[in-house]
Design a protein around this motif. Structure first.
Motif, short mmCIF file in Angstrom:
data_model
loop_
_atom_site.label_atom_id
_atom_site.label_comp_id
_atom_site.label_asym_id
_atom_site.label_seq_id
_atom_site.Cartn_x
_atom_site.Cartn_y
_atom_site.Cartn_z
N LYS A 77 0.85 -1.19 0.00
CA LYS A 77 0.00 0.00 0.00
C LYS A 77 0.89 1.23 0.00
O LYS A 77 1.75 1.39 0.86
CB LYS A 77 -0.92 0.01 1.22
CG LYS A 77 -1.88 1.19 1.23
CD LYS A 77 -2.87 1.10 2.39
CE LYS A 77 -3.86 2.25 2.35
NZ LYS A 77 -4.84 2.17 3.47
N ILE A 78 0.68 2.09 -0.99
CA ILE A 78 1.38 3.37 -1.05
C ILE A 78 0.36 4.49 -1.11
O ILE A 78 -0.53 4.48 -1.97
CB ILE A 78 2.30 3.46 -2.29
CG1 ILE A 78 3.37 2.36 -2.26
CG2 ILE A 78 2.97 4.84 -2.35
CD1 ILE A 78 4.29 2.38 -3.47
N ALA A 79 0.47 5.45 -0.19
CA ALA A 79 -0.36 6.65 -0.20
C ALA A 79 0.58 7.84 -0.07
O ALA A 79 1.24 8.00 0.97
CB ALA A 79 -1.37 6.63 0.93
N THR A 80 0.68 8.66 -1.11
CA THR A 80 1.65 9.74 -1.10
C THR A 80 1.05 11.04 -1.64
O THR A 80 0.23 11.02 -2.57
CB THR A 80 2.91 9.35 -1.91
OG1 THR A 80 3.86 10.41 -1.86
CG2 THR A 80 2.57 9.05 -3.36
N LEU A 133 -1.64 -4.82 -4.95
CA LEU A 133 -1.24 -3.42 -4.86
C LEU A 133 -2.43 -2.52 -4.58
O LEU A 133 -3.50 -2.67 -5.16
CB LEU A 133 -0.59 -2.97 -6.17
CG LEU A 133 0.59 -3.79 -6.70
CD1 LEU A 133 1.05 -3.23 -8.04
CD2 LEU A 133 1.75 -3.78 -5.71
N ASN A 134 -2.20 -1.54 -3.70
CA ASN A 134 -3.15 -0.46 -3.45
C ASN A 134 -2.35 0.83 -3.48
O ASN A 134 -1.62 1.15 -2.54
CB ASN A 134 -3.85 -0.65 -2.09
CG ASN A 134 -4.97 0.35 -1.87
OD1 ASN A 134 -4.87 1.51 -2.28
ND2 ASN A 134 -6.03 -0.07 -1.22
N LEU A 135 -2.46 1.58 -4.58
CA LEU A 135 -1.60 2.73 -4.82
C LEU A 135 -2.42 4.00 -4.98
O LEU A 135 -3.42 4.02 -5.69
CB LEU A 135 -0.76 2.52 -6.09
CG LEU A 135 -0.04 1.17 -6.23
CD1 LEU A 135 0.64 1.08 -7.59
CD2 LEU A 135 0.95 0.97 -5.10
N VAL A 161 -4.99 -5.22 -8.39
CA VAL A 161 -4.45 -3.86 -8.41
C VAL A 161 -5.56 -2.85 -8.25
O VAL A 161 -6.57 -2.88 -8.97
CB VAL A 161 -3.70 -3.58 -9.73
CG1 VAL A 161 -3.30 -2.11 -9.81
CG2 VAL A 161 -2.48 -4.47 -9.86
N ASP A 162 -5.40 -1.96 -7.28
CA ASP A 162 -6.27 -0.80 -7.09
C ASP A 162 -5.35 0.41 -7.10
O ASP A 162 -4.56 0.60 -6.18
CB ASP A 162 -7.02 -0.92 -5.76
CG ASP A 162 -8.10 0.15 -5.61
OD1 ASP A 162 -8.00 1.19 -6.29
OD2 ASP A 162 -9.03 -0.05 -4.82
N ALA A 163 -5.42 1.24 -8.16
CA ALA A 163 -4.48 2.34 -8.32
C ALA A 163 -5.20 3.62 -8.71
O ALA A 163 -6.08 3.61 -9.56
CB ALA A 163 -3.41 1.99 -9.36
N ILE A 168 -8.51 0.99 -11.82
CA ILE A 168 -7.60 2.13 -11.91
C ILE A 168 -8.35 3.39 -12.31
O ILE A 168 -9.30 3.34 -13.08
CB ILE A 168 -6.44 1.86 -12.89
CG1 ILE A 168 -6.97 1.58 -14.30
CG2 ILE A 168 -5.58 0.70 -12.41
CD1 ILE A 168 -5.87 1.46 -15.35
N LYS A 169 -7.86 4.53 -11.79
CA LYS A 169 -8.48 5.82 -12.09
C LYS A 169 -7.41 6.89 -12.11
O LYS A 169 -6.51 6.90 -11.28
CB LYS A 169 -9.54 6.19 -11.05
CG LYS A 169 -10.72 5.23 -10.95
CD LYS A 169 -11.70 5.69 -9.89
CE LYS A 169 -12.87 4.72 -9.75
NZ LYS A 169 -12.42 3.40 -9.22
#
Length: 260
Positions: free
Chosen positions: A40-43, A115-117, A133-135, A153-154
């Motif tokens: 998980k990346i949240a930036t 992945l959760n980005l 994948v959720d991005a 994805i969005k």
């Protein structure tokens, strides 16, 4: 997999930084995980590049450059098979004459991983992955290549490039074109939509789908025979007897369906 292409991918950036007298701030981490875990990346800002390897480890390389590099804080958390990365940018000192920062996340995960980005400002690239994948990005393009798994994805301001995805596809952009390549017959539904660009779908010769292709501001064309209704701005029907749903919809461009 890691290869020469990836090794030299950021070489031009490095040379530019050296020539300009800037020194990048780098953060390197390695975590032991298990297959089928979650990254998980949240930036607040940053481009994200995901690749895979045949190891049960997650390798992270974060590069931060610019006059505001000290205002970017990156934290990490590793829990069993999962890894969480958070990037916080302090915008209080973000003003005229002191307003440059560039962040890149280069992450290598196991081949079987999820992945959760989420980034508020940067592109997302993912290759050679088996997993869900959720991005989401608020300001960049998204590229997916050679993947097995469902993707959601969005992007609010970039193009989508989807190549050889085996799984359910739900893809949306508010301001860019979409290229979809399906070299094998899909087994799950696919939906790609854009509010401001064209859609080009390259499909296998023997593809069997229920097609719904529509545009509000262009034309729809197909190199495949479609059993259904064909109009200037929409084609609805079946290809090769039908199968999973394939939805192609744009509000401001053309839709082209081509044979690979």
């Amino acid at each position: 997999m890691l290869n020469a292409k990836n090794t030299f991918k950021y070489a031009p950036i490095a040379l530019l930084l050296i020539a300009g007298g800037l020194q990048a701030k780098t953060i390197n981490k390695e975590f032991t995980v298990a297959n089928d875990g979650l990254l998980k990346i949240a930036t607040d800002v940053g481009a994200i590049d995901i690749d895979t390897h045949a190891k049960e480890t997650v390798l992270v390389a974060v590069t931060i450059t610019g006059s505001n590099e000290d205002d970017m804080e990156v934290s990490f958390n590793n829990s069993d098979e999962n890894v969480s990365i958070k990037g916080d940018f302090d915008r209080s000192s973000f003003g005229f004459g002191n307003n440059h920062i560039r962040v890149t996340y280069k992450v290598t995960v196991p081949e079987n991983y999820n992945l959760n980005l989420d980034t508020s400002g940067g592109s997302i690239e993912i290759e050679n992955l088996k997993g869900k994948v959720d991005a989401h990005t608020s300001g960049g393009s998204i590229t997916l290549e050679d993947m097995v798994g469902d993707v959601d994805i969005k992007t609010s301001g970039g193009s989508l490039d989807l190549d050889n995805i085996i799984g359910k596809i739900d893809a949306k952009t508010s301001g860019g074109s979409i290229t979809l390549k399906l070299p094998t017959n899909p087994t799950k539904d696919s939906s790609v939509k854009t509010s401001g660009g064209s859609i080009t779908a390259y499909l296998a010769k023997d593809v069997a789908v229920n097609l719904s292709a529509k545009t509000s501001g262009g034309r729809v064309s197909s190199e495949f025979a479609v059993n259904g209704t064909t109009k200037k701005r929409s084609i609805i029907g079946t290809i090769n007897g039908g199968g999973p749903e394939l939805v192609l919809k744009t509000s401001g461009g053309s839709v082209r369906i081509k044979e690979i």
